[in-house]
Design an enzyme around this catalytic site. Structure first.
Site, PDB file in Angstrom:
ATOM      1  NE  ARG A   1      -3.238  -0.191   2.962  1.00 52.33           N
ATOM      2  CZ  ARG A   1      -2.899  -0.295   4.263  1.00 52.33           C
ATOM      3  NH1 ARG A   1      -2.380   0.733   4.898  1.00 52.33           N
ATOM      4  NH2 ARG A   1      -3.069  -1.428   4.902  1.00 52.33           N
TER       5      ARG A   1
ATOM      6  CE1 TYR B   1     -14.724  15.629 -14.759  1.00 52.82           C
ATOM      7  CE2 TYR B   1     -14.554  14.775 -12.527  1.00 52.82           C
ATOM      8  CZ  TYR B   1     -14.713  14.563 -13.879  1.00 52.82           C
ATOM      9  OH  TYR B   1     -14.848  13.295 -14.356  1.00 52.82           O
TER      10      TYR B   1
ATOM     11  CG  ASP C   1      -8.749  19.634 -11.666  1.00 51.15           C
ATOM     12  OD1 ASP C   1      -7.855  19.323 -12.480  1.00 51.15           O
ATOM     13  OD2 ASP C   1      -9.814  19.010 -11.563  1.00 51.15           O
TER      14      ASP C   1
ATOM     15  CE  LYS D   1     -10.341  13.089 -17.858  1.00 50.88           C
ATOM     16  NZ  LYS D   1     -10.811  14.129 -16.959  1.00 50.88           N
TER      17      LYS D   1
END
Ligand code: PLP
Length: 402
Positions: A62, A115, A187, A212
């Site tokens: 992790r 967003y 962002d 993206k």
């Protein structure tokens, strides 16, 4: 090959970013190191790994493996900042970054053009946790001061804004926020971290949907959040407590995307400008919202602060007619219809003016015509323009028949 000692340009830097020999072991790319359990030969080794578990020592899956560490290093080389936390998607990066720094009774300032899931997160989960959100117009300047309360913790920016593409005055807003002891989060997905350097403009935490342009091939969901040294530990440890981690295969693909990022963005930008200019000359189009063009709100900040663009922009039609819009969209041959963007392929989506009634609370653009958002992919641009030209012919045929 030894690490370059003389200063090199960003595109050159991205070729070697994260390729430290301790990760690659002498081949070009780091291996995909899959792990949950890490084995220690001695108690001393286990103790040492525990001490350094947050500092790129192999400890437990992790906390990441060498594939993750190489990708994290490369992201910091790309965007700047101090440390990079990894998330299974961009939305997780946004919600975890905010949750890592708020508590009940806090207030945050969120850009109205964020967003859509970011807005939903604020309006549902944050609200339930007792954190209040005030939305502000993306074009706001000094007036942001009037919205700051004694309990305002975070200024959240997204520039350019989702769908409507307004570019924000990031350094001005960041300075005002810092004067009020707030944390500045951005962002930064649109710039891909390459064409806007967040930490040079006062951002404390830069977030990307690496889904993206970092990944660039529409085949992985991935999120990143990079913090300055002051905020790194809190971001890292809180995200860790919320169980945020990604597969080494996905980290590998993110790292691979970085190698061609500059090259891809150059082509996306060149093609999108050609398409945008073609659209500007069309009689059906009211205006084009491409940050590199003057008709985009906040273009002056793009010109001042960005070093380049990409393939994503919007344009607004003079009319609104859902049958004509459907005829245009249904017949597209190269532009696919689907969410997301940043891959090698072209995409198109339409937003009717009324949809902004729920997407915006303080900065409704009040369009009278339909907005189309385009992602200009890596196809030949003449073919793309031909596809759009045929789409406009279908659009006009429906309008003229009515
Ligand atoms: C796509 C996107 C996100 C969310 O990323 P996912 O990986 O799809 O969760 C966040 N911000 C912006 C600006 C985006 O375009």
């Amino acid at each position: 090959m030894s690490k370059s000692k003389s200063p090199v340009s960003k595109p050159t830097q991205l070729i070697s970013a994260g390729r430290d020999k301790k990760y690659t072991h002498g081949v070009v790319n780091p291996p995909v190191q899959r792990a949950s359990t890490v084995l220690f030969d001695t108690v001393a080794e286990k103790t040492q790994a525990t001490i350094n578990r947050a500092n790129k020592a192999l400890f437990y899956g992790r906390r990441g493996t060498q594939t993750h560490f190489a990708f994290q290093d490369a992201m910091v080389e790309l965007e700047g900042g101090f440390g990079c936390a990894l998330y299974p998607c961009g939305t997780a990066a946004i919600s975890n970054a905010i949750l890592s720094f708020v508590e009940a009774g806090d207030h945050i300032l969120m850009v109205d053009t964020c967003y859509e899931p970011t807005r939903d997160f604020c309006n549902t989960m944050l609200k339930r946790l007792g954190v209040e959100t005030t939305y502000y117009a993306p074009t706001i300047g000094e007036e942001i001061s009037e919205l700051i309360q004694p309990n305002t913790k975070i200024l959240f920016l997204e520039s350019p804004g989702s769908v409507t593409m307004e570019v924000q005055n990031v350094p001005l807003l960041a300075e005002i926020a810092h004067n009020n002891d707030m944390i500045v989060m951005l962002d930064n997905t649109w710039s891909a971290g390459l064409h806007f350097s967040p930490f040079d403009y006062g951002v404390d935490i830069s977030i990307q949907a690496a889904t993206k342009y970092i990944v660039g091939h529409s085949d992985v969901m991935l999120g990143t959040a990079i913090a300055t040294e002051a905020y790194w530990e809190q971001l890292r440890e809180n995200s860790y407590l919320m169980g945020q981690c990604i597969s080494p295969d996905d980290a590998y693909l993110g790292l691979r995307g970085i190698r061609t990022l500059d090259l891809r963005l150059k082509q996306h930008q060149q093609s999108s400008l050609a398409v945008a200019k073609w659209l500007q000359a069309r009689p059906e189009v009211d205006h084009v919202r491409h940050p590199a063009l003057e008709t985009c709100p906040g273009h002056e900040y793009f010109a001042r602060d960005f070093t380049g663009g990409n393939g994503l922009f919007s344009f607004v039609m003079k009319s609104q007619n859902s049958k004509a819009t459907t005829a245009l969209l249904d017949g597209m041959e190269l532009f696919g219809m689907g969410y997301s963007w940043g891959g090698y392929e072209s995409l198109i989506l339409a937003n009717e003016p009324r949809s902004f009634n729920s997407l915006r609370t303080v900065a409704n653009p009040n369009f009278t015509g339909t907005l189309f958002r385009i992602h200009t992919g890596l196809e030949n641009v003449d073919d793309l323009i031909k596809d759009l030209e045929n789409g406009f012919a279908r659009y006009n045929a429906v309008l003229n028949a009515q």
